[in-house]
Motif scaffolding. Structure first.
Motif, PDB file in Angstrom:
ATOM      1  N   GLN A 392       0.995  -0.879  -0.198  1.00 54.03           N
ATOM      2  CA  GLN A 392       0.410   0.171  -0.154  1.00 54.03           C
ATOM      3  C   GLN A 392       0.636   0.955  -0.180  1.00 54.03           C
ATOM      4  OE1 GLN A 392      -2.351  -0.670   3.281  1.00 54.03           O
ATOM      5  NE2 GLN A 392      -4.114  -1.701   2.641  1.00 54.03           N
ATOM      6  N   ASP A 393       1.893   1.416   0.288  1.00 54.75           N
ATOM      7  CA  ASP A 393       3.098   2.529   0.790  1.00 54.75           C
ATOM      8  C   ASP A 393       3.669   2.663  -0.714  1.00 54.75           C
ATOM      9  OD1 ASP A 393       2.382   3.291   2.801  1.00 54.75           O
ATOM     10  OD2 ASP A 393       4.048   2.131   3.815  1.00 54.75           O
ATOM     11  N   SER A 394       3.593   1.414  -1.555  1.00 54.54           N
ATOM     12  CA  SER A 394       4.601   1.959  -3.197  1.00 54.54           C
ATOM     13  C   SER A 394       4.502   3.009  -3.593  1.00 54.54           C
ATOM     14  CB  SER A 394       3.777   0.825  -3.788  1.00 54.54           C
ATOM     15  OG  SER A 394       4.163   0.496  -5.377  1.00 54.54           O
ATOM     16  N   ILE A 395       5.965   3.681  -3.727  1.00 50.45           N
ATOM     17  CA  ILE A 395       5.630   5.226  -4.894  1.00 50.45           C
ATOM     18  C   ILE A 395       4.619   4.809  -5.758  1.00 50.45           C
ATOM     19  CG2 ILE A 395       7.983   5.286  -3.524  1.00 50.45           C
ATOM     20  CD1 ILE A 395       9.525   4.191  -6.121  1.00 50.45           C
ATOM     21  N   ALA A 396       3.775   3.944  -6.440  1.00 52.83           N
ATOM     22  CA  ALA A 396       3.822   3.550  -7.638  1.00 52.83           C
ATOM     23  C   ALA A 396       1.886   4.194  -7.365  1.00 52.83           C
ATOM     24  CB  ALA A 396       3.423   2.632  -8.547  1.00 52.83           C
ATOM     25  N   MET A 397       1.963   4.241  -5.811  1.00 55.27           N
ATOM     26  CA  MET A 397       0.590   5.086  -5.530  1.00 55.27           C
ATOM     27  C   MET A 397       0.778   6.553  -5.028  1.00 55.27           C
ATOM     28  SD  MET A 397      -1.311   2.088  -5.852  1.00 55.27           S
ATOM     29  CE  MET A 397      -1.577   0.905  -5.437  1.00 55.27           C
ATOM     30  N   THR A 398       1.758   7.165  -6.166  1.00 53.12           N
ATOM     31  CA  THR A 398       1.252   8.516  -5.805  1.00 53.12           C
ATOM     32  C   THR A 398       2.046   9.077  -6.874  1.00 53.12           C
ATOM     33  OG1 THR A 398       4.824   8.413  -5.920  1.00 53.12           O
ATOM     34  CG2 THR A 398       3.563   7.864  -3.790  1.00 53.12           C
ATOM     35  N   PRO A 399       2.407  10.534  -7.072  1.00 54.82           N
ATOM     36  CA  PRO A 399       2.185  11.406  -8.127  1.00 54.82           C
ATOM     37  C   PRO A 399       3.277  10.679  -8.788  1.00 54.82           C
ATOM     38  CG  PRO A 399       1.948  13.040  -6.560  1.00 54.82           C
ATOM     39  CD  PRO A 399       2.088  11.859  -5.942  1.00 54.82           C
ATOM     40  N   LEU A 400       4.507  10.005  -8.932  1.00 54.02           N
ATOM     41  CA  LEU A 400       5.276   9.158  -9.110  1.00 54.02           C
ATOM     42  C   LEU A 400       5.041   8.490 -10.621  1.00 54.02           C
ATOM     43  CD1 LEU A 400       9.167   9.367  -9.575  1.00 54.02           C
ATOM     44  CD2 LEU A 400       8.537   7.701  -8.327  1.00 54.02           C
ATOM     45  N   ALA A 401       3.433   7.617 -10.274  1.00 54.30           N
ATOM     46  CA  ALA A 401       2.948   6.926 -10.985  1.00 54.30           C
ATOM     47  C   ALA A 401       2.733   7.362 -12.560  1.00 54.30           C
ATOM     48  CB  ALA A 401       1.649   6.241 -11.375  1.00 54.30           C
ATOM     49  N   SER A 402       2.405   8.961 -12.857  1.00 62.42           N
ATOM     50  CA  SER A 402       2.393   9.218 -14.411  1.00 62.42           C
ATOM     51  C   SER A 402       4.202   9.057 -15.240  1.00 62.42           C
ATOM     52  CB  SER A 402       2.186  11.282 -13.858  1.00 62.42           C
ATOM     53  OG  SER A 402       3.522  11.289 -13.761  1.00 62.42           O
ATOM     54  N   VAL A 403       4.897   8.742 -14.351  1.00 63.32           N
ATOM     55  CA  VAL A 403       6.031   8.463 -15.183  1.00 63.32           C
ATOM     56  C   VAL A 403       6.050   6.299 -15.499  1.00 63.32           C
ATOM     57  CG1 VAL A 403       7.222  11.296 -15.279  1.00 63.32           C
ATOM     58  CG2 VAL A 403       7.779   9.461 -13.680  1.00 63.32           C
ATOM     59  N   LEU A 404       5.714   6.587 -14.249  1.00 65.63           N
ATOM     60  CA  LEU A 404       6.232   4.576 -14.314  1.00 65.63           C
ATOM     61  C   LEU A 404       5.687   3.835 -15.391  1.00 65.63           C
ATOM     62  CD1 LEU A 404       6.611   3.858 -10.108  1.00 65.63           C
ATOM     63  CD2 LEU A 404       7.956   4.790 -11.772  1.00 65.63           C
ATOM     64  N   PRO A 405       6.988   3.758 -16.407  1.00 64.31           N
ATOM     65  CA  PRO A 405       5.926   2.667 -17.484  1.00 64.31           C
ATOM     66  C   PRO A 405       5.300   1.159 -16.998  1.00 64.31           C
ATOM     67  CG  PRO A 405       8.494   1.864 -16.685  1.00 64.31           C
ATOM     68  CD  PRO A 405       7.959   3.349 -16.000  1.00 64.31           C
ATOM     69  N   ALA A 406       5.351   0.311 -15.486  1.00 68.86           N
ATOM     70  CA  ALA A 406       4.674  -0.100 -15.294  1.00 68.86           C
ATOM     71  C   ALA A 406       3.797   0.261 -13.858  1.00 68.86           C
ATOM     72  CB  ALA A 406       5.516  -1.514 -15.391  1.00 68.86           C
ATOM     73  N   GLN A 407       2.996  -0.541 -13.872  1.00 70.54           N
ATOM     74  CA  GLN A 407       1.895  -0.242 -12.056  1.00 70.54           C
ATOM     75  C   GLN A 407       1.774  -1.950 -11.946  1.00 70.54           C
ATOM     76  OE1 GLN A 407       0.888   2.207 -11.236  1.00 70.54           O
ATOM     77  NE2 GLN A 407       1.628   3.460 -13.414  1.00 70.54           N
ATOM     78  N   PRO A 408       2.566  -2.015 -10.286  1.00 68.18           N
ATOM     79  CA  PRO A 408       2.107  -2.647  -9.675  1.00 68.18           C
ATOM     80  C   PRO A 408       0.873  -3.568  -9.839  1.00 68.18           C
ATOM     81  CG  PRO A 408       2.527  -1.588  -8.371  1.00 68.18           C
ATOM     82  CD  PRO A 408       2.446  -0.754  -9.333  1.00 68.18           C
TER      83      PRO A 408
END
Length: 694
Positions: A392-408
């Motif tokens: 639940q504390d993954s950085i993929a749940m933050t505004p950084l998700a907009s540049v990540l190529p994959a979502q867990p």
């Protein structure tokens, strides 16, 4: 016809006998002995027979007069209609010379030296070779058929004969037109190396050959790695400084081009290239470890081993929710300078690495948006993910998700597997050719955990268990992002089951993120090794097809690539021409200069009569253009002259005819041999006997 002797006895013996005969004859005549004069005549006939007089006649044949015709076939002769002028003038000259049977023309065609990286027109070297096997007196003159751009003309002063090796007139037949002009550009001074993002200085110069100075300015377009970066106004003949910054590490191609003018000789020298090697100085990398774990030092050790990397490493040992009552002044931990790193100085970093980092309140939520903007503007981000990335504390749940190529997906896959290259990974320069990847199973140790993600964007270059993504690379805006979906790379570093190429893999990932040209997945590059042109095409797609190569002379040729490795195609060809080559393949274009950049052959391309004029005047020769005012071939007449040429003829080409002959045979007639000699002796002695008998 000449009289010679072939005595049967030595001359000293004949001389003694002659003196004795002379004394006897003198005594006989003095005493009045009857028949003394006949005795003297008989003795003289005998001595003549012993001296063996011969009549000889030489048969000689006059030698031909050698006239070397040196034809310039260098690259400067390939522009406009000079090849046709040269061919027509040569045929006309051959016909004129054939009218004189005693003139032997020697046609020598001179091309660029295929072994030289700095081509030049060496016509006088060819002249020396053409007449090296004949006597200098047989050379009646030399004729040069050229555009006048000759780079080995000997000094006509003080002694032209000594400089040439013969005494005969030198004539020039010049192709091209009298009013030609040409614009060209040269790099006068430039650095070979430059520190990335630091100011560099070079000097260029535009030349207008054949035009008087003061003809206004010339617009120069400057490109760096194919992208236009500046437009300059240069004054022809004057040095023009230019300041620039090297945008990236590795090889950078600078192109300077000046617009072609109507009617100029050639556009081949309207462009110049300069290669500058970008050197990164003190690469700044920010490594943030979320919590201590077995592989934490893998990234740290790799980055610290590189002397050119300034590493800033933080490990979150005390998250905000960890409150144990210890006073702050008694803690030995350094407070995480979040504002300084992610707001004030984030642009100073070349690469940010989050190693098993999770959002636990250390970074304000707004800072993740700053990091996303940093990537969009050209920054580099690497996520080395562990189990925390699925929580639940993954950085993929933050505004950084907009540049990540994959979502867990929230799942952690626990199973032993061999990391494998995907089909794209076998071609991608980051993973292509990793040691141990060429066999099945790969010759490296297993990993035991991956983070499951939704279908990713970008390229999945490594796979985990089954077809699960393991390493994902993606371009985001102007920046780049890499995600390593496992925290088990330390197993290779520790040598588990033989280890694996963790150093090569980690370093390539970091260098790809920092935009090293050698690791671009789609790239067209070219380099020259002497006269050998080497073209390389990297692609993660299919066969790129043929490359279109435009030669300095203007001709275009399609060349086929040869596959050397998956995703790597090459062309290697030794070129007959030197100068600036343009290579195209699909949407990619690159330039390369084969041979020396400052080769004399390209410094001036206009035809001229001035270079040969001093030598022609010193040898009483002449220089003429091969065409008249109407453009027709009009060569001067040829006039053979006997003896030394004392006055030049401006309207005709004088040829000094040789007087040399070759001996074909010798006819010899012995005067006292055979019946003639026997009759003379018999007559002398018969007369003596007759006189004595009376």
């Amino acid at each position: 016809m000449t009289l010679t002797f072939a005595p049967f006895l030595p001359w000293i013996v004949i001389a003694v006998l002659a003196v004795a005969a002379l004394l006897l004859s003198f005594i006989g005549l003095w005493r009045g002995v009857r028949g003394a004069w006949l005795r003297g005549l008989a003795l003289a006939a005998l001595l003549a027979a012993i001296a063996n007089p011969l009549l000889t006649q030489e048969e000689r044949e006059p030698l031909s007069t050698i006239v070397p015709v040196i034809v310039d076939r260098s690259q400067s002769q390939d522009v406009q209609d000079r090849p046709q002028m040269t061919d027509t003038a040569l045929e006309t000259l051959k016909d004129r010379l054939s009218r004189f049977p005693r003139i032997e023309p020697r046609i020598v065609e001179v091309r660029d030296n295929s072994e030289s990286d700095s081509p030049s027109t060496q016509l006088f070297s060819a002249l020396s070779s053409a007449v090296s096997d004949v006597s200098p007196s047989r050379v009646g003159g030399a004729i040069f058929l050229s555009d006048g751009q000759i780079h080995d003309i000997p000094n006509a002063l003080p002694n032209a004969e000594q400089a040439l090796g013969f005494r005969a007139p030198v004539h020039g037949l010049i192709t091209g037109k009298a009013d030609e002009f040409d614009r060209r550009i040269e790099i006068v001074r430039a650095p070979r190396f430059g520190i990335v993002n630091e100011e560099q200085q070079l000097t260029l110069r535009v030349f207008d050959d054949g035009r008087p100075a003061g003809g206004g300015s010339a617009e120069v377009t400057v490109k760096m790695n194919g992208e236009e970066i500046a437009t300059l106004q240069a004054t022809p003949g004057q040095p023009t400084p230019f300041s620039f910054k090297v945008p990236r590490g590795g090889n950078n191609v600078m192109e300077f081009s000046v617009a072609e003018l109507p009617g100029e000789v050639t556009a081949a020298n309207n462009r110049a290239v300069h290669l500058i090697e970008g050197i990164r100085q003190n690469l700044r990398v920010l490594l943030v470890s979320g919590e201590p774990h077995a592989g934490e030092r893998a990234w740290r050790n790799l980055l610290k081993s590189d002397a050119s990397v300034d590493l800033v490493h933080f490990t979150i040992l005390r998250p905000p929710e960890k409150q144990d009552g210890t006073p702050i002044n008694e803690l030995s931990l350094i407070a995480f300078p979040t504002r300084e790193l992610f707001v004030e100085k984030i642009e100073d970093f070349d690469l940010i690495i989050f190693d098993r980092y999770q959002h636990r309140g250390v970074l304000p939520i707004l800072y993740y948006d700053y990091i996303a903007q940093y990537v969009e503007k050209g920054g580099a981000l690497l996520i080395a993910a562990g189990p925390e990335h699925a929580g639940q504390d993954s950085i993929a749940m933050t505004p950084l998700a907009s540049v990540l190529p994959a979502q867990p997906t929230g799942q952690v896959h626990q199973a032993a597997f061999y990391p494998r290259l995907s089909e794209a990974g076998k071609k991608h320069p980051v993973t292509r050719g990793l040691d141990g990847s060429g066999v099945e199973p790969p010759q490296w140790g297993r990993w035991f955990r991956t983070i499951s993600v939704d279908p990713p964007q970008g390229q999945t270059v490594m796979l985990g268990d089954g077809q699960d993504p393991l390493l994902v690379l993606n371009r985001q805006g102007e920046g780049r992002v890499a995600m390593l979906l496992s925290d088990q790379g330390w197993l290779w570093a520790r040598g588990f089951e033989g280890g694996g190429p963790h150093v090569a893999l980690y370093r390539r990932i970091a260098h790809w993120l920092m935009k090293e040209p050698e690791l671009e997945e789609e790239a067209l590059t070219a380099r020259a090794n002497g006269r050998t042109l080497q073209i390389t095409r990297q692609t993660i797609g299919d066969d790129p097809g043929q490359a279109s190569v435009r030669f300095p002379s203007g001709k275009t040729e399609n060349m086929a690539f040869t596959s050397t490795e998956p995703g790597l195609y090459r062309i290697e060809r030794r070129m007959d021409e030197t100068g600036l080559f343009e290579i195209k393949n699909g949407d990619f274009t690159t330039l390369v200069h084969v041979g020396a950049v400052d080769a004399p052959e390209f410094k001036a391309m206009i035809s001229t009569t001035e270079t040969l004029k001093p030598l022609a005047d010193a040898t009483r020769g002449s220089v003429h253009r091969v065409t008249d005012n109407s453009g027709r071939i009009a060569l001067p007449d040829i006039l053979p002259v006997r003896g030394d040429i004392r006055v030049a003829d401006e309207d005709r080409m004088l040829i000094r005819m040789t007087d040399e002959t070759v001996l074909k045979g010798v006819n010899t007639l012995p005067l006292f041999a055979g019946f003639a000699g026997l009759a003379a002796l018999l007559l002398a002695f018969s007369a003596l006997w007759w006189r004595e008998g009376r």
